[in-house]
Write an enzyme that holds these catalytic residues in place. Sequence first.
Site, PDB file in Angstrom:
ATOM      1  N   ASP A 108       0.860  -1.178   0.000  1.00  0.00           N
ATOM      2  CA  ASP A 108       0.000   0.000   0.000  1.00  0.00           C
ATOM      3  C   ASP A 108       0.902   1.236   0.000  1.00  0.00           C
ATOM      4  O   ASP A 108       1.392   1.646  -1.048  1.00  0.00           O
ATOM      5  CB  ASP A 108      -0.918  -0.082   1.222  1.00  0.00           C
ATOM      6  CG  ASP A 108      -1.990   0.984   1.243  1.00  0.00           C
ATOM      7  OD1 ASP A 108      -2.408   1.415   0.167  1.00  0.00           O
ATOM      8  OD2 ASP A 108      -2.418   1.393   2.336  1.00  0.00           O
ATOM      9  N   PHE A 157     -10.330  -0.126  -0.455  1.00  0.00           N
ATOM     10  CA  PHE A 157     -10.031  -0.938   0.723  1.00  0.00           C
ATOM     11  C   PHE A 157     -10.596  -2.335   0.505  1.00  0.00           C
ATOM     12  O   PHE A 157     -11.795  -2.510   0.330  1.00  0.00           O
ATOM     13  CB  PHE A 157     -10.629  -0.303   1.985  1.00  0.00           C
ATOM     14  CG  PHE A 157     -10.180  -1.006   3.210  1.00  0.00           C
ATOM     15  CD1 PHE A 157      -8.935  -0.730   3.755  1.00  0.00           C
ATOM     16  CD2 PHE A 157     -10.963  -1.991   3.798  1.00  0.00           C
ATOM     17  CE1 PHE A 157      -8.488  -1.415   4.864  1.00  0.00           C
ATOM     18  CE2 PHE A 157     -10.522  -2.674   4.911  1.00  0.00           C
ATOM     19  CZ  PHE A 157      -9.277  -2.387   5.440  1.00  0.00           C
TER      20      PHE A 157
HETATM   21  P1  IMP Z   1       1.737  -0.284   3.909  1.00  0.00           P
HETATM   22  O1  IMP Z   1       2.791  -0.243   4.970  1.00  0.00           O
HETATM   23  O2  IMP Z   1       0.961   0.991   3.834  1.00  0.00           O
HETATM   24  O3  IMP Z   1       2.244  -0.728   2.551  1.00  0.00           O
HETATM   25  O4  IMP Z   1       0.605  -1.250   4.423  1.00  0.00           O
HETATM   26  C1  IMP Z   1       0.633  -2.562   4.331  1.00  0.00           C
HETATM   27  C2  IMP Z   1      -0.343  -3.157   5.329  1.00  0.00           C
HETATM   28  O5  IMP Z   1      -1.529  -2.356   5.490  1.00  0.00           O
HETATM   29  C3  IMP Z   1      -0.810  -4.470   4.782  1.00  0.00           C
HETATM   30  O6  IMP Z   1       0.034  -5.507   5.191  1.00  0.00           O
HETATM   31  C4  IMP Z   1      -2.203  -4.577   5.345  1.00  0.00           C
HETATM   32  O7  IMP Z   1      -2.150  -5.140   6.644  1.00  0.00           O
HETATM   33  C5  IMP Z   1      -2.680  -3.164   5.475  1.00  0.00           C
HETATM   34  N1  IMP Z   1      -3.542  -2.776   4.321  1.00  0.00           N
HETATM   35  C6  IMP Z   1      -3.269  -1.885   3.354  1.00  0.00           C
HETATM   36  N2  IMP Z   1      -4.278  -1.793   2.466  1.00  0.00           N
HETATM   37  C7  IMP Z   1      -5.223  -2.673   2.894  1.00  0.00           C
HETATM   38  C8  IMP Z   1      -6.527  -3.041   2.376  1.00  0.00           C
HETATM   39  O8  IMP Z   1      -7.024  -2.569   1.353  1.00  0.00           O
HETATM   40  N3  IMP Z   1      -7.202  -3.979   3.088  1.00  0.00           N
HETATM   41  C9  IMP Z   1      -6.700  -4.564   4.216  1.00  0.00           C
HETATM   42  N4  IMP Z   1      -5.494  -4.255   4.718  1.00  0.00           N
HETATM   43  C10 IMP Z   1      -4.764  -3.300   4.068  1.00  0.00           C
END
Ligand code: IMP
Length: 189
Positions: A108, A157
Amino acid sequence: MNPLLQDLEKILVSEDAIKKRIDELGIEITRDYLNAGVQELTIVAITNGAIIFTADLLRKIPLRTRLDCVRVSSYQDETKPIGEPQIIDNIRLNIHGRHVLMIDDILDTGRTCSKIVHALKTKNPATIKTCMLLDKKGRREVAFEADYVGFKIPNEFVVGYGLDFAENYRSLPCIGVVKAELQNPPEWT
Ligand code: IMP
Ligand code: MG
């Protein structure tokens, strides 16, 4: 029918599409490592989200594999996102000189993966690659690209196949978007 499906506004990735893509990823990953002369891998899965993906993908990689997990502080139930994700439980295996494949559910902002890759690199693995089930490219806040991606998805999401909304829906066999009226807007999007 799985009653949880009624909570979805739409399905983004079907169960069949996930299965097919995991078969392809298994073939691709196995081929790449064998071509590089690597016969043994250390898989590092990020719990909890990557558990289901990891379980299915591992069984499509017919190499010797060792498995360990990293747990990262979750910010989804907090009222505000906490800045940097923190590793709250690290791997137990020694990865010095090993070939590491880190697996997570979704890329993300990129903060979680870049933080963990950085932490794993300090343990001097021979190589480190990353495999993400999903990639929400438009959301990146830090430069990070995965070596293997299951599906690129739009900025929505999503839940299912390991991904949760407030710990619900991880067991769904597909990936979808929860109906708006069932979401307290996720504070961290
Ligand atoms: P990042 O550090 O922002 O890349 O986030 C990664 C983490 O955020 C993932 O391992 C998920 O646990 C959570 N996450 C990000 N987007 C989503 C989503 O659309 N649905 C559920 N969990 C998400
Ligand atoms: Mg996660």
